[in-house]
Design an enzyme around this catalytic site. Structure first.
Site, mmCIF file in Angstrom:
data_model
loop_
_atom_site.group_PDB
_atom_site.id
_atom_site.type_symbol
_atom_site.label_atom_id
_atom_site.label_comp_id
_atom_site.label_asym_id
_atom_site.label_seq_id
_atom_site.Cartn_x
_atom_site.Cartn_y
_atom_site.Cartn_z
ATOM 1 N N SER A 111 0.897 -1.210 -0.099
ATOM 2 C CA SER A 111 0.120 0.043 0.047
ATOM 3 C C SER A 111 0.931 1.250 -0.044
ATOM 4 C CB SER A 111 -1.109 0.056 1.254
ATOM 5 O OG SER A 111 -1.471 -1.274 1.439
ATOM 6 N N HIS A 116 1.229 15.671 -1.372
ATOM 7 C CA HIS A 116 1.949 16.860 -2.287
ATOM 8 C C HIS A 116 1.235 18.263 -1.716
ATOM 9 C CE1 HIS A 116 3.265 13.728 -4.669
ATOM 10 N NE2 HIS A 116 2.209 13.094 -4.748
ATOM 11 N N CYS A 139 -4.272 -2.258 0.431
ATOM 12 C CA CYS A 139 -4.761 -3.374 0.109
ATOM 13 C C CYS A 139 -4.835 -4.520 0.998
ATOM 14 C CB CYS A 139 -3.753 -3.655 -1.238
ATOM 15 S SG CYS A 139 -4.412 -5.279 -2.180
#
Length: 264
Positions: A111, A116, A139
């Site tokens: 995962s 940002h 996941c």
């Protein structure tokens, strides 16, 4: 929220759960020098090192193990951090010949968590906007929604736009496909009430596609919270009213996702 009964799975839970958290901080500066000072300030507050610490805390909260971190501060402004995480513990694969240990199955549940930042400003109106985008993609059984409350507190945003979706499927022991493994009617289910009370919220959900979208705008408006380097008392009544109108329009445009008429 009611707990979903646990279902015995056939093999690995390979559902992918994606949480996208976009926050906006709005500010008004009268001069180019003040604007540059604000951007420098916000760039320092949300530098790559601090963002890394936030993401480490997110990984800890969702029960993930950090595998790798990449971080970067940009010139003239902005920062990025990318973190690869795993549901299982970090295991060194032996170089010797022979069968691999069972724990190496963690390669299936990779995962990632990324952030940002995007400082920007209006060329004429004195409005500066700072945006941070955080994506938590997992996941397996890890749920990114566990970290939502912490992310909200970490950024204390004026505007929040949150998306959550579940993709893929897993199977029970009879081969029956499961396209989601938990109950959810709205992202608001995972936001504490004391936070929900502070924001106006809009939901756009597509239940059959396991897509959930929530937008949040701060209810209370105090002009002093949006001025950088000076206070409301330093403005004339007309200046205060015009600045308030500019800030409110900026917030509404971001919240509703469209440009609005300039009434100032």
């Amino acid at each position: 929220m009611n707990e979903t009964p646990r279902v015995k799975l056939h093999g690995f839970n390979n559902l992918t759960k994606s949480l996208s958290f976009n926050m906006y901080d709005i500010c008004y500066t009268k001069t180019a020098k003040e604007r540059e000072a604000y951007i420098e300030y916000i760039d320092d507050v949300y530098n790559a090192e601090r963002l890394t610490n936030i993401l480490k805390r997110v990984a800890d909260m969702i029960g993930a193990h950090v595998l790798n971190i990449a971080k970067q501060d940009y010139v003239p402004q902005g920062a990025s951090v990318a973190m690869l995480v795993s549901e299982g513990p970090v295991v060194e694969v032996p170089e010797d010949d022979g069968p691999l240990p069972e724990a190496v199955v963690l390669s299936l549940d990779k995962s990632h968590i990324t952030v940002h930042t995007y400082p920007e400003y209006h060329p004429n109106d004195g409005i500066s906007t700072f945006r941070a985008d955080i994506d938590v993609v997992t996941c397996g059984e890890i749920s990114p929604l566990k970290a939502l409350d912490y992310l909200i507190h970490s950024f204390d945003a004026d505007i929040m736009i949150i998306d959550y979706r579940v993709r893929g499927f897993t199977r029970d022991i009879h081969g029956y496909k499961l396209f989601i493994d938990h109950d959810i009617t709205s992202i608001q289910d995972y936001i504490p009430e004391h936070i929900r009370e502070k924001y106006d919220m809009i939901d756009v959900n597509i239940y059959q596609e396991n897509i959930f979208h929530t937008k949040c705008k701060l209810k209370q408006f105090d002009l002093d919270n949006y001025l950088f380097g000076y206070a409301k008392e330093d403005l004339s009544e007309q200046e205060a009213n015009e600045t308030t109108a500019k800030l409110r329009r900026e917030m509404d445009e971001i919240f509703y996702g469209k440009n609005m008429p300039n009434t100032v």
